[in-house]
Design an enzyme around this catalytic site. Sequence first.
Site, short mmCIF file in Angstrom:
data_model
loop_
_atom_site.label_atom_id
_atom_site.label_comp_id
_atom_site.label_asym_id
_atom_site.label_seq_id
_atom_site.Cartn_x
_atom_site.Cartn_y
_atom_site.Cartn_z
CG HIS A 26 -6.01 -4.48 4.93
ND1 HIS A 26 -5.13 -3.44 4.87
CD2 HIS A 26 -5.27 -5.62 5.02
CE1 HIS A 26 -3.89 -3.92 4.88
NE2 HIS A 26 -3.95 -5.22 4.97
CD1 TRP A 53 -2.64 1.79 0.44
CD2 TRP A 53 -1.30 2.51 2.10
NE1 TRP A 53 -2.96 3.10 0.72
CE2 TRP A 53 -2.17 3.56 1.72
CE3 TRP A 53 -0.38 2.73 3.11
CZ2 TRP A 53 -2.13 4.82 2.33
CZ3 TRP A 53 -0.33 3.98 3.73
CH2 TRP A 53 -1.21 5.00 3.35
CG ASP A 55 -5.48 -1.57 8.13
OD1 ASP A 55 -4.82 -1.18 9.12
OD2 ASP A 55 -5.41 -1.03 7.01
CG ASP A 77 -9.43 4.70 5.63
OD1 ASP A 77 -9.88 3.68 6.14
OD2 ASP A 77 -8.26 4.80 5.19
CE LYS A 107 -6.42 5.95 2.57
NZ LYS A 107 -5.52 5.99 3.72
CG ASP A 134 -7.81 2.57 9.46
OD1 ASP A 134 -7.73 1.43 8.99
OD2 ASP A 134 -7.62 3.61 8.80
CD GLU A 140 -4.56 -1.53 1.97
OE1 GLU A 140 -3.43 -1.88 2.37
OE2 GLU A 140 -5.44 -1.09 2.74
CG ASP A 155 -8.65 -0.92 4.24
OD1 ASP A 155 -9.73 -0.51 4.69
OD2 ASP A 155 -7.59 -0.85 4.88
CG HIS A 169 -8.81 1.89 1.71
ND1 HIS A 169 -7.53 1.48 1.41
CD2 HIS A 169 -8.76 2.39 2.97
CE1 HIS A 169 -6.74 1.71 2.44
NE2 HIS A 169 -7.47 2.25 3.40
C1 RNT Z 1 -3.86 2.78 4.78
C2 RNT Z 1 -3.98 1.32 4.50
C3 RNT Z 1 -2.87 0.47 5.04
C4 RNT Z 1 -2.48 0.82 6.45
C5 RNT Z 1 -1.59 -0.19 7.13
C6 RNT Z 1 -0.92 0.39 8.32
O1 RNT Z 1 -4.98 3.47 4.45
O2 RNT Z 1 -5.20 0.85 4.93
O3 RNT Z 1 -3.22 -0.85 4.92
O4 RNT Z 1 -3.60 1.00 7.25
O5 RNT Z 1 -0.72 -0.73 6.24
ZN ZN Z 2 -5.48 -1.30 4.84
#
Ligand code: RNT
Ligand code: ZN
Length: 421
Positions: free
Chosen positions: A288, A187, A328, A296, A230, A298, A228, A261, A264
Amino acid sequence: MVKKSSVEKAYQLAKERYAELGVDTDQIIEKMDNLAISMPCWQGDDISGFEKSEHALSGGIDVTGNYPGKARNILELRNDMEEALSLIPGQHRVNLHAIYLDTDQAVDRDEIKPEHFAGWVDWAKENGLGLDFNPTCFSHPKSDDGFTLSHPDQEIRDFWIEHCQASRKIGEYFGKELGDTAVTNIWIPDGYKDMPVDRLAPRQRLKDSLDKIFTQQIDSKYNLDAVESKLFGIGSESYVTGSYDFYLSYALQNEKLLCLDTGHFHPTEDVYDKISTSLLYLDEILLHITRSVRWDSDHVVAFDDKLNKVVEEIIRSDFLDRVHVGLDFFDASINRTAAWVIGMRNTQKAFLKAMLEPVAQLKEFESRGDFTSRLALMEEYKTYPFNAVWDYYCLKNETPVGSDWLAEIKEYEKNVLLKRD
Ligand code: RNT
Ligand code: ZN
């Protein structure tokens, strides 16, 4: 403390209810052993890592909160993960980032080697864990202007290409040492805050960088590569080089794993609906799983509809062998060890619930065009006594039942976490 006898009684009743649907709960409890979830090590220390030269977190992601007890070194991080894992049923995996290297010297990102992760391999062996890996293409002076693999400057691109190649070698090393394939996920934060004129050139450069990274041959028995995508980040609101379309196309053309993810995408976009399409064309994908609140953000994975729908997709189409499940999140506003336990257990619960659904029966109604029965029964099964099966599964795995794990976390907080500065 939940009484063992009441867990067993409730399980017997639940077992009967599910048996009426032709669902064998004992068998499903065994099937749960196939679910190894990759736990993100970075929840334990707010993605700080242990490089000798310290770099502030960057890359358009942010950790908020100042709960005490953050792990200050590798030993503490490992102890915290061991504590969390002791409260989570099953055998799992740990997801590492390159900045978590285990060494006394300063090693720049393009110089990392398997030997810098030997301590992790020993630890994984001792704890029966698999390991996954991620190059860290952020929190570094060479990513400060927001670009890495798609940077206009060739020298900077080369630095990150070398970092990603070095990372794949570490994935390969994990796979070989542990006899368990690692997934190395790329990523990058690359993107523009404001509207670019040229949307093409950075993507051409990213494509070229990835092609260079993957010319290095690595046996897929040991390491699998994921990419990955986004939608946006802080400071890359208007344009992200590695968009969903970009990586879907790249993964397809180059037989890589696509990493979805769940944070994302547009807030109303259904990530679960992407699984059947991507797995129609790709061999495997990486997830993820995260929870985005408004953006986003997390947040720790909650047992919500979004999670359940993603998981149902995997189980209903029998995709478990082809989906690598990783989490994640990074929340510093609550006990970080508890965050792991909450997120991991919620994900497992969702899998167990989905496995208990009589999928064949529902598909049969669907194929006959009896959509009334399909809807009626799908709704009924949502509140079937899956939690009694979950409790029993925890008991069988000698892990705390219900909320009993919380008392152990509070003890750990008092005896260990609060003693840290
Ligand atoms: C960032 C991505 C990525 C990170 C991690 C720490 O938006 O989601 O995967 O969160 O690698
Ligand atoms: Zn991620």
